[in-house]
Design a protein around this motif. Structure first.
Motif, mmCIF file in Angstrom:
data_model
loop_
_atom_site.group_PDB
_atom_site.id
_atom_site.type_symbol
_atom_site.label_atom_id
_atom_site.label_comp_id
_atom_site.label_asym_id
_atom_site.label_seq_id
_atom_site.Cartn_x
_atom_site.Cartn_y
_atom_site.Cartn_z
ATOM 1 N N UNK A 244 23.542 18.209 -3.237
ATOM 2 C CA UNK A 244 22.715 18.263 -4.553
ATOM 3 C C UNK A 244 22.025 19.528 -4.710
ATOM 4 N N UNK A 245 21.530 20.154 -3.623
ATOM 5 C CA UNK A 245 20.538 21.014 -3.322
ATOM 6 C C UNK A 245 20.912 22.258 -4.532
ATOM 7 N N UNK A 246 22.051 22.755 -4.340
ATOM 8 C CA UNK A 246 22.696 23.709 -5.177
ATOM 9 C C UNK A 246 22.912 23.355 -6.762
ATOM 10 N N UNK A 247 22.654 22.259 -6.954
ATOM 11 C CA UNK A 247 23.040 21.542 -8.418
ATOM 12 C C UNK A 247 21.724 21.603 -9.000
ATOM 13 N N UNK A 248 20.624 21.806 -8.367
ATOM 14 C CA UNK A 248 19.245 21.897 -9.031
ATOM 15 C C UNK A 248 19.269 22.922 -9.999
ATOM 16 N N UNK A 249 18.441 22.473 -11.239
ATOM 17 C CA UNK A 249 18.553 23.684 -12.276
ATOM 18 C C UNK A 249 17.611 24.606 -11.791
ATOM 19 N N UNK A 250 16.791 24.835 -10.962
ATOM 20 C CA UNK A 250 16.042 25.890 -10.606
ATOM 21 C C UNK A 250 16.639 26.470 -9.373
ATOM 22 N N UNK A 251 17.845 25.943 -8.803
ATOM 23 C CA UNK A 251 18.348 26.614 -7.505
ATOM 24 C C UNK A 251 18.447 28.162 -7.635
ATOM 25 N N UNK A 252 18.779 28.645 -8.747
ATOM 26 C CA UNK A 252 19.109 30.215 -8.547
ATOM 27 C C UNK A 252 17.756 31.034 -8.616
ATOM 28 N N UNK A 253 16.676 30.500 -9.114
ATOM 29 C CA UNK A 253 15.437 31.127 -9.277
ATOM 30 C C UNK A 253 14.759 30.979 -7.873
ATOM 31 N N UNK A 254 15.191 29.631 -7.158
ATOM 32 C CA UNK A 254 14.885 29.461 -5.601
ATOM 33 C C UNK A 254 15.449 30.376 -4.815
ATOM 34 N N UNK A 255 16.662 30.719 -4.963
ATOM 35 C CA UNK A 255 17.199 32.035 -3.935
ATOM 36 C C UNK A 255 16.668 33.121 -4.265
ATOM 37 N N UNK A 256 16.208 33.565 -5.620
ATOM 38 C CA UNK A 256 15.832 34.916 -5.715
ATOM 39 C C UNK A 256 14.391 34.908 -4.735
ATOM 40 N N UNK A 264 25.070 28.411 -0.033
ATOM 41 C CA UNK A 264 25.165 27.202 1.065
ATOM 42 C C UNK A 264 26.250 27.457 1.986
ATOM 43 N N UNK A 265 26.316 27.296 3.213
ATOM 44 C CA UNK A 265 27.091 27.719 4.349
ATOM 45 C C UNK A 265 28.138 26.774 4.325
ATOM 46 N N UNK A 266 29.533 27.057 4.495
ATOM 47 C CA UNK A 266 30.506 26.042 4.919
ATOM 48 C C UNK A 266 30.357 25.858 6.322
#
Length: 299
Positions: A244-256, A264-266
């Motif tokens: 669910x972490x990468x489905x959050x609407x602010x995911x891309x912003x957090x990654x910046x 996320x890693x496999x």
């Protein structure tokens, strides 16, 4: 500093021995402790391999544990045993089918010491040995610290800390009993170093900090038995607990703000570090933690 680099000052003189008739001669014994060396024998070919190794992995029916199992098998592990509380799913069954007679499951509740001991005894009864223990089973819960109640805290610590401890001690006792120079690897976490800003959890980070410290201390205690103890600290890994972490609407912003690898890693991407620590190629490696976290800013 090298002992050879230590040069006495010219004003320093060695003490003169008192050999008078009233001098008490005290003989002190400084015998070195007996350590079982982990150094491979002369025939070792230095290939990083798990050939002929029997490895137990807790929580290997899915997630990170299943990824570790997959990579261990790819690196010639003789047998992989999943110690898990729940029945295997389709992914585990597919791995077992792809590697006939090399993948096994035994039901085990790692929060109960007697259950862990029984599982290890079953492995040895079937396979004749056990060479590695990966104490991987764990859980997380992300919520504000003020919202945790006592039962939730106990659940986290029972599984993540006590469970890991029971697995390590049970494996160590069996290694010593069988005369095997075994390897124990804990799954810690990047949160054992710093908070996970994307999904904070003070209790979870506390459990993983305990695991990482425990690896260092047990490595010191058990070196004399030829047992190595290390840990791996994964970063963000795609599992049933974290999808669910990468489905959050602010995911891309957090990654910046995290920097590094914004993904996320496999689970299989962690496997190489575990293989190294379980193999004899790491015979002089103990008491360390290896961070495997592509998002470098998280550190």
């Amino acid at each position: 500093m090298s002992p050879a680099a230590i040069v006495p000052q010219s004003t320093q003189t060695a003490p003169t021995a008192n050999t008078g008739p009233n001098t008490a001669q005290v003989a002190q014994s400084h015998e070195a402790p007996v350590y079982l060396t982990t150094e491979p024998d002369a025939s070792f070919d230095w290939k990083i391999s798990l050939k002929n190794k029997v490895v137990a992995i807790t929580g290997a029916n899915r997630g990170i544990g299943l990824g570790i199992a997959t990579v261990c098998l790819a690196n010639e592990a003789k047998e992989i045993w999943s110690l898990d509380l729940f029945e295997p799913g389709e992914e585990f069954e597919a791995l077992s089918k792809a590697h006939p007679k090399r993948v096994h499951y035994v039901q085990c509740d790692v929060t109960k010491e007697e259950s862990v001991i029984a599982a290890i005894d079953k492995i040895v009864a079937h396979s004749g040995r056990i060479d590695g223990m990966v104490a991987n089973a764990g859980m997380t819960k992300h919520q504000p610290a003020l919202d945790f109640d006592r039962p939730q805290l106990e659940q986290l610590f029972n599984l993540n800390v006590f469970g890991a401890y029971f697995c390590a001690t049970a494996a160590a006792k069996k290694f010593i009993e069988l005369g095997i120079k075994g390897s124990i690897v804990f799954t810690a976490s990047m949160t054992s170093y710093r908070p996970n800003r994307a999904a904070p959890s003070a209790p979870y980070g506390g459990t993983k900090g305990a695991v990482r410290n425990m690896a260092h201390t047990l490595a010191m205690e058990w070196a004399k038995h030829g047992i190595r103890v290390n840990s791996i600290s994964p970063g963000f890994v795609r599992t049933q607990m974290t999808y669910y972490v990468e489905k959050a609407p602010d995911w891309n912003l957090k990654m910046q703000y995290y920097g590094g690898m914004p993904r996320l890693a496999d689970p299989k991407e962690l496997g190489g570090a575990y293989v190294y620590l379980l193999s004899e190629g790491s015979s002089y490696t103990t008491g360390i933690d290896i961070p495997v976290a592509g998002i470098v800013g998280a550190w």
